[in-house]
Scaffold this active site. Sequence first.
Site, PDB file in Angstrom:
ATOM      1  N   CYS A   1       0.847  -1.187   0.000  1.00 13.96           N
ATOM      2  CA  CYS A   1       0.000   0.000   0.000  1.00 13.96           C
ATOM      3  C   CYS A   1       0.889   1.245   0.000  1.00 13.96           C
ATOM      4  O   CYS A   1       1.927   1.285   0.662  1.00 13.96           O
ATOM      5  CB  CYS A   1      -0.939   0.109   1.196  1.00 13.96           C
ATOM      6  SG  CYS A   1      -2.086  -1.260   1.314  1.00 13.96           S
TER       7      CYS A   1
ATOM      8  N   ARG B   1       3.900  -0.558  -4.743  1.00 14.31           N
ATOM      9  CA  ARG B   1       3.592  -1.069  -3.406  1.00 14.31           C
ATOM     10  C   ARG B   1       2.265  -1.813  -3.347  1.00 14.31           C
ATOM     11  O   ARG B   1       1.947  -2.465  -2.346  1.00 14.31           O
ATOM     12  CB  ARG B   1       3.557   0.078  -2.400  1.00 14.31           C
ATOM     13  CG  ARG B   1       4.836   0.888  -2.344  1.00 14.31           C
ATOM     14  CD  ARG B   1       4.669   2.060  -1.421  1.00 14.31           C
ATOM     15  NE  ARG B   1       4.622   1.622  -0.035  1.00 14.31           N
ATOM     16  CZ  ARG B   1       5.679   1.506   0.741  1.00 14.31           C
ATOM     17  NH1 ARG B   1       6.870   1.828   0.283  1.00 14.31           N
ATOM     18  NH2 ARG B   1       5.564   1.090   1.990  1.00 14.31           N
TER      19      ARG B   1
ATOM     20  N   TRP C   1      -2.752  -2.717  -1.669  1.00 15.84           N
ATOM     21  CA  TRP C   1      -2.501  -4.152  -1.786  1.00 15.84           C
ATOM     22  C   TRP C   1      -3.383  -4.784  -0.723  1.00 15.84           C
ATOM     23  O   TRP C   1      -3.171  -4.605   0.474  1.00 15.84           O
ATOM     24  CB  TRP C   1      -1.028  -4.465  -1.517  1.00 15.84           C
ATOM     25  CG  TRP C   1      -0.673  -5.891  -1.771  1.00 15.84           C
ATOM     26  CD1 TRP C   1      -0.318  -6.448  -2.971  1.00 15.84           C
ATOM     27  CD2 TRP C   1      -0.657  -6.967  -0.818  1.00 15.84           C
ATOM     28  NE1 TRP C   1      -0.088  -7.793  -2.823  1.00 15.84           N
ATOM     29  CE2 TRP C   1      -0.286  -8.140  -1.515  1.00 15.84           C
ATOM     30  CE3 TRP C   1      -0.928  -7.057   0.547  1.00 15.84           C
ATOM     31  CZ2 TRP C   1      -0.173  -9.376  -0.887  1.00 15.84           C
ATOM     32  CZ3 TRP C   1      -0.809  -8.287   1.165  1.00 15.84           C
ATOM     33  CH2 TRP C   1      -0.432  -9.434   0.455  1.00 15.84           C
TER      34      TRP C   1
ATOM     35  N   ASN D   1      -1.776   2.030   5.651  1.00 12.57           N
ATOM     36  CA  ASN D   1      -0.895   0.962   5.185  1.00 12.57           C
ATOM     37  C   ASN D   1      -0.530   0.143   6.411  1.00 12.57           C
ATOM     38  O   ASN D   1      -0.027   0.690   7.392  1.00 12.57           O
ATOM     39  CB  ASN D   1       0.351   1.591   4.536  1.00 12.57           C
ATOM     40  CG  ASN D   1       1.439   0.579   4.257  1.00 12.57           C
ATOM     41  OD1 ASN D   1       1.172  -0.596   4.106  1.00 12.57           O
ATOM     42  ND2 ASN D   1       2.671   1.047   4.189  1.00 12.57           N
ATOM     43  N   GLY D   2      -0.824  -1.156   6.390  1.00 10.72           N
ATOM     44  CA  GLY D   2      -0.514  -1.986   7.557  1.00 10.72           C
ATOM     45  C   GLY D   2      -1.689  -2.881   7.901  1.00 10.72           C
ATOM     46  O   GLY D   2      -2.610  -3.040   7.099  1.00 10.72           O
TER      47      GLY D   2
ATOM     48  N   GLU E   1      17.266 -17.827  -8.008  1.00  9.92           N
ATOM     49  CA  GLU E   1      16.791 -16.510  -8.430  1.00  9.92           C
ATOM     50  C   GLU E   1      16.109 -16.595  -9.808  1.00  9.92           C
ATOM     51  O   GLU E   1      15.081 -15.969 -10.041  1.00  9.92           O
ATOM     52  CB  GLU E   1      17.980 -15.528  -8.444  1.00  9.92           C
ATOM     53  CG  GLU E   1      17.684 -14.130  -8.942  1.00  9.92           C
ATOM     54  CD  GLU E   1      16.628 -13.370  -8.137  1.00  9.92           C
ATOM     55  OE1 GLU E   1      16.197 -13.848  -7.076  1.00  9.92           O
ATOM     56  OE2 GLU E   1      16.214 -12.297  -8.610  1.00  9.92           O
TER      57      GLU E   1
ATOM     58  N   LYS F   1      12.235 -15.586 -10.556  1.00 15.25           N
ATOM     59  CA  LYS F   1      11.841 -14.617 -11.600  1.00 15.25           C
ATOM     60  C   LYS F   1      10.746 -15.210 -12.474  1.00 15.25           C
ATOM     61  O   LYS F   1       9.753 -14.564 -12.763  1.00 15.25           O
ATOM     62  CB  LYS F   1      13.020 -14.207 -12.492  1.00 15.25           C
ATOM     63  CG  LYS F   1      14.077 -13.330 -11.889  1.00 15.25           C
ATOM     64  CD  LYS F   1      13.632 -11.947 -11.530  1.00 15.25           C
ATOM     65  CE  LYS F   1      13.055 -11.881 -10.155  1.00 15.25           C
ATOM     66  NZ  LYS F   1      13.826 -11.480  -9.053  1.00 15.25           N
TER      67      LYS F   1
ATOM     68  N   GLU G   1       7.331 -15.659 -10.490  1.00 17.05           N
ATOM     69  CA  GLU G   1       6.591 -14.467 -10.046  1.00 17.05           C
ATOM     70  C   GLU G   1       5.988 -13.677 -11.196  1.00 17.05           C
ATOM     71  O   GLU G   1       4.958 -13.041 -11.016  1.00 17.05           O
ATOM     72  CB  GLU G   1       7.401 -13.594  -9.083  1.00 17.05           C
ATOM     73  CG  GLU G   1       8.567 -12.858  -9.648  1.00 17.05           C
ATOM     74  CD  GLU G   1       9.299 -12.030  -8.592  1.00 17.05           C
ATOM     75  OE1 GLU G   1       8.684 -11.571  -7.629  1.00 17.05           O
ATOM     76  OE2 GLU G   1      10.514 -11.840  -8.752  1.00 17.05           O
TER      77      GLU G   1
ATOM     78  N   HIS H   1      18.182 -36.701  -5.634  1.00 20.95           N
ATOM     79  CA  HIS H   1      17.502 -36.961  -4.364  1.00 20.95           C
ATOM     80  C   HIS H   1      16.017 -36.610  -4.448  1.00 20.95           C
ATOM     81  O   HIS H   1      15.373 -36.408  -3.426  1.00 20.95           O
ATOM     82  CB  HIS H   1      18.192 -36.185  -3.239  1.00 20.95           C
ATOM     83  CG  HIS H   1      19.637 -36.550  -3.111  1.00 20.95           C
ATOM     84  ND1 HIS H   1      20.048 -37.724  -2.523  1.00 20.95           N
ATOM     85  CD2 HIS H   1      20.757 -35.938  -3.560  1.00 20.95           C
ATOM     86  CE1 HIS H   1      21.370 -37.799  -2.592  1.00 20.95           C
ATOM     87  NE2 HIS H   1      21.828 -36.719  -3.219  1.00 20.95           N
TER      88      HIS H   1
ATOM     89  N   LYS I   1       5.754  -4.792  -4.275  1.00 21.32           N
ATOM     90  CA  LYS I   1       7.210  -4.739  -4.210  1.00 21.32           C
ATOM     91  C   LYS I   1       7.736  -4.659  -2.785  1.00 21.32           C
ATOM     92  O   LYS I   1       8.723  -5.272  -2.431  1.00 21.32           O
ATOM     93  CB  LYS I   1       7.719  -3.556  -5.027  1.00 21.32           C
ATOM     94  CG  LYS I   1       9.224  -3.594  -5.152  1.00 21.32           C
ATOM     95  CD  LYS I   1       9.689  -2.878  -6.374  1.00 21.32           C
ATOM     96  CE  LYS I   1      11.164  -3.052  -6.561  1.00 21.32           C
ATOM     97  NZ  LYS I   1      11.507  -4.429  -6.975  1.00 21.32           N
TER      98      LYS I   1
END
Length: 612
Positions: free
Chosen positions: A2, A27, A73, A99-100, A485, A489, A492, A508, A607
């Site tokens: 947010c 955000r 968000w 925000n929170g 990584e 990528k 997401e 394994h 983000k």
Amino acid sequence: MCGIVGYIGKKEAFPIIIKGLKWLEYRGYDSAGVALLNGSLEVYKKKGKVIDLEEFASEKNNGGSLGIGHTRWATHGEPNDENAHPHVSMEGMFTLVHNGIIENYAELKEDLIKHGYRFNSETDTEVLANLVEYFYKQSSEINSETAVQLALSKVVGAYGIAVLCSEEKDKMVVARKGSPLVVGLGNKEYFVASDAAPIAEFTSQVVYLNDEDIAVITRNSFTLKNVQNTPVSLKISNLDLEIGELDKGEYEHFMLKEIYEQPKTIEETFRGRLRHDQSEIVLGGLINIFPKIEKAERIIIIGCGTSWHAALIGEYMLEEYAQIPVEVEYASEFRYRKPVLGENDVVILISQSGETADTLAALELAKSKGATVLGICNVVGSTLARETDAGVYTHAGIEIGVASTKAFTAQVTVLTMFALKMAKARKKIDTEEYQMLVKELSEIPEKGRLILENNENIKTIAEKYKDAINALYLGRGYLFPVALEGALKLKEISYIHAEGYAAGEMKHGPIALVDDNLPVVVVAPKDDYYEKIVSNIQEVKARKGNVIAIVTEGDVVLKEMANDIIEIPDSHPAVAPLLSVIPLQMLAYHIALMRGCNVDQPRNLAKSVTVE
Ligand code: AGP
């Protein structure tokens, strides 16, 4: 998560707020809203992007020089117009963006319902708006800031809020606990935002709110107190932030722009720090504390997501060259474990945003145990940067794409410099090797440029695998975190399920997944593990898997063996992650684009993860 923007002054608030929300859209982008107090209170909110809000509100009465805005968000309640912020209290006295998470919102809501309050949304934020109004109405002696302070004293959880009161038309009240807020100071005008980007074009004088601070802002005054109602003295900071325009330039997406910026951003990261004569590496932020750091008995590196992958590379480097024991932890695990650490330990927190809730909680825990805490962070003035004992900025510039790219390579660059500096200080590396590695690092930008020229080849490979359902990424040594990584990528931004694995772990379990439908991306440039990873590729091929190999230029063996290859310039293994990750970023980008995904704003993500 947010983003909050507020303005009070003499300019038109609406365009400032909309532009600020566009800066903060990384955000959260589920819905957006704005409230303007100009004689009457006007509130406009819309499910969707800031641009949808802008279109919707442009035709409406959007005048006035006092307002707040929000890009969301979703936590409580699905993304729709009702749950979008700002939220207005039942009698319309208070309007609030948040925000929170208010953790005890259910209990507070129940009490308010008993006092006759009704609710229009499923959010915790509307509860807070009504709680503020409830206190405000208790006595004519109670003004808006006191009502906010009384309400916040009942709240359990995290908040960054901006509040307008329809009965006090020259005032904005803002407060924070756990969720960042910064106030920019102008000439009879003030700018409020979740981070400094929307403020930078207007002023360089800012005040970062600390936890439990409440700021009361009018056009002529700015005062601070805390939730206990005690005055707090102002600490004005100089904002050293060059942000340019929120502009994709010639690129279709911010992510692509940020991938292409990497040769330059890696240079920015080592500019002035890596000396051309390959002598001392200068990390200005650590100078005073370095004599203590170099004597550390152990280093613990903590982060989340991509930052955690960078931490793994740091671990490998520090152990190999500085010969110091290193542990790497997920912040979300570390903060709730009972870790054993003390004053001889150095804890390094890595975060692009410097606002990740779990990382900040890990920081507090490490501090409380007496460890020396360092930050590696991209956002100047972020909470991480302010709360650590010392640190190093990555100087990658603002990263807008939700999928982190240039921030990762900048973090790895800082860690590489730090590891070499530690190795030298601890006398664990000879001059020749040290100078060779410094030189290798300094050559990365030029080699990175060559990889970017490979775009068309990577696009062709992406076309072949864009319809995959699963993908496996393998690497060994320094390239295992790169495999992790690369997989992150892909998943997401393209929503293809992808797993990163240490190639030696294949047998394994994950090898059971291999069939002729599975793309297996193997990070296999020439290093000490080359022969072993070639064997792993053979094992995949024997089971008809499709191998896409990242190889050193001129590798004829893997050219024969793999289905597709992407060549990268030869480099020392310790700096190879900085090169080999670039084609993986590009591959993920092209696949996501071909699948019609929103590359810069993937579903369900934000983000800056400021809630746990
Ligand atoms: C990276 O592509 C992700 N979006 C995510 O994993 C990110 O790295 C993580 O949330 C940590 O963020 P930070 O670096 O800002 O703390």
